[in-house]
Design an enzyme around this catalytic site. Structure first.
Site, PDB file in Angstrom:
ATOM      1  N   ASP A 110       0.888  -1.322  -0.057  1.00 53.99           N
ATOM      2  CA  ASP A 110      -0.114   0.203  -0.144  1.00 53.99           C
ATOM      3  C   ASP A 110       0.829   1.247  -0.154  1.00 53.99           C
ATOM      4  O   ASP A 110       1.920   1.191   0.484  1.00 53.99           O
ATOM      5  CB  ASP A 110      -0.722  -0.038   1.447  1.00 53.99           C
ATOM      6  CG  ASP A 110      -1.703  -1.169   1.442  1.00 53.99           C
ATOM      7  OD1 ASP A 110      -2.120  -1.839   0.467  1.00 53.99           O
ATOM      8  OD2 ASP A 110      -2.074  -1.328   2.619  1.00 53.99           O
TER       9      ASP A 110
HETATM   10  N1  URA Z   1      -1.096  -5.906   3.953  1.00 61.14           N
HETATM   11  C1  URA Z   1      -1.606  -4.552   4.022  1.00 61.14           C
HETATM   12  O1  URA Z   1      -2.364  -4.279   4.500  1.00 61.14           O
HETATM   13  N2  URA Z   1      -0.697  -3.548   3.146  1.00 61.14           N
HETATM   14  C2  URA Z   1       0.532  -3.950   2.582  1.00 61.14           C
HETATM   15  O2  URA Z   1       1.010  -2.966   2.126  1.00 61.14           O
HETATM   16  C3  URA Z   1       0.842  -5.204   2.815  1.00 61.14           C
HETATM   17  C4  URA Z   1       0.147  -6.447   3.190  1.00 61.14           C
END
Ligand code: URA
Length: 233
Positions: free
Chosen positions: A105
């Site tokens: 993310d």
């Molecule tokens: N899980 C998440 O919630 N975000 C990420 O970036 C990776 C795994």
């Protein structure tokens, strides 16, 4: 296998197909000693001697880059408005055909692998191979006493995951799937929303030694371990 000259040069990091097309038309590229001005010229890049302005180019079929993704950068290859993980790479590591292996993310930091090896990418992200991902999380509310047991049983419809509680508001998670916002959704289901998330490990790879925003090529032994992890080595 024969490939177009502009594709080979773009793969070697000399620019986009359009940019390398200009170099070729300008007569800056030789193949086996002859100037080639046709960007569609077909050659076997593993056998041909390719030179740019008289300097030999060293061909490698695949490239593997480990990036310490900082927060605020998107896991994409192109964006008109936002900084992408490819924008962070220094010129000597940048390749037009590098692709991120899975997604982090925008606000997640840490280990992101990029590769030109399509089959490897596919297997590393496919649930069948169950590649381990390790995250360090800081939480906005204390973890409940049964957090480890609930992760081990499978929380919020996800597969069982390892949870090592480091303090009331910090933990390390090990997953073998990679679903959208998975770690955030798992902690939200416990009532302890994620305040900070860092990916520390991916299969045999570790983040150690890089600073946020830093990148490096994988060592041959790391490439070997990755390929082996998904039955390609
Ligand atoms: N899980 C998440 O919630 N975000 C990420 O970036 C990776 C795994």
């Amino acid at each position: 296998m024969k490939e177009r000259l502009d594709r080979v040069l773009a793969h070697l990091g000399l620019g986009t197909r359009k940019e390398v097309g200009r170099l070729i038309r300008a007569g800056e590229v030789r193949v086996d000693g002859m100037v080639v001005r046709d960007r569609g010229f077909k050659l076997d890049p593993e056998a041909a001697r390719i030179e740019l302005r008289g300097e030999p180019l060293h061909y490698a079929r695949h490239f593997y880059v480990l990036l310490y993704k900082p927060a605020g950068v998107i896991t994409a290859t192109r964006s008109d408005s936002e900084e992408t993980v490819l924008d962070l790479l220094p010129n000597d590591l940048w390749r037009d055909d590098l692709r991120p292996v899975g997604r982090l993310d925008r606000d997640t930091e840490g280990l992101l692998l990029l590769t030109t090896h399509g089959t490897l990418l596919h297997r590393l992200t496919h649930p069948r191979w169950k590649v381990a991902k390790v995250y360090y999380a800081e939480l906005a509310a204390d973890l409940p006493a049964d957090a480890t047991r609930r992760f081990a049983a499978g929380i919020a419809g996800f597969a069982p995951a390892g949870l090592e509680v480091l303090s009331p508001r910090a933990a390390r998670v090990t997953l073998r799937e990679g679903k959208y916002h998975q770690v955030r959704r798992m902690f939200a289901a416990l009532g302890s929303p994620v305040a900070y998330l860092l990916r520390e490990g991916f299969g045999p790879l570790e983040l150690q030694g890089l600073e946020p925003g830093g990148a490096r090529s994988l060592e041959p032994r790391e490439v070997g371990a990755l390929l082996k992890a998904v039955d390609l080595g």
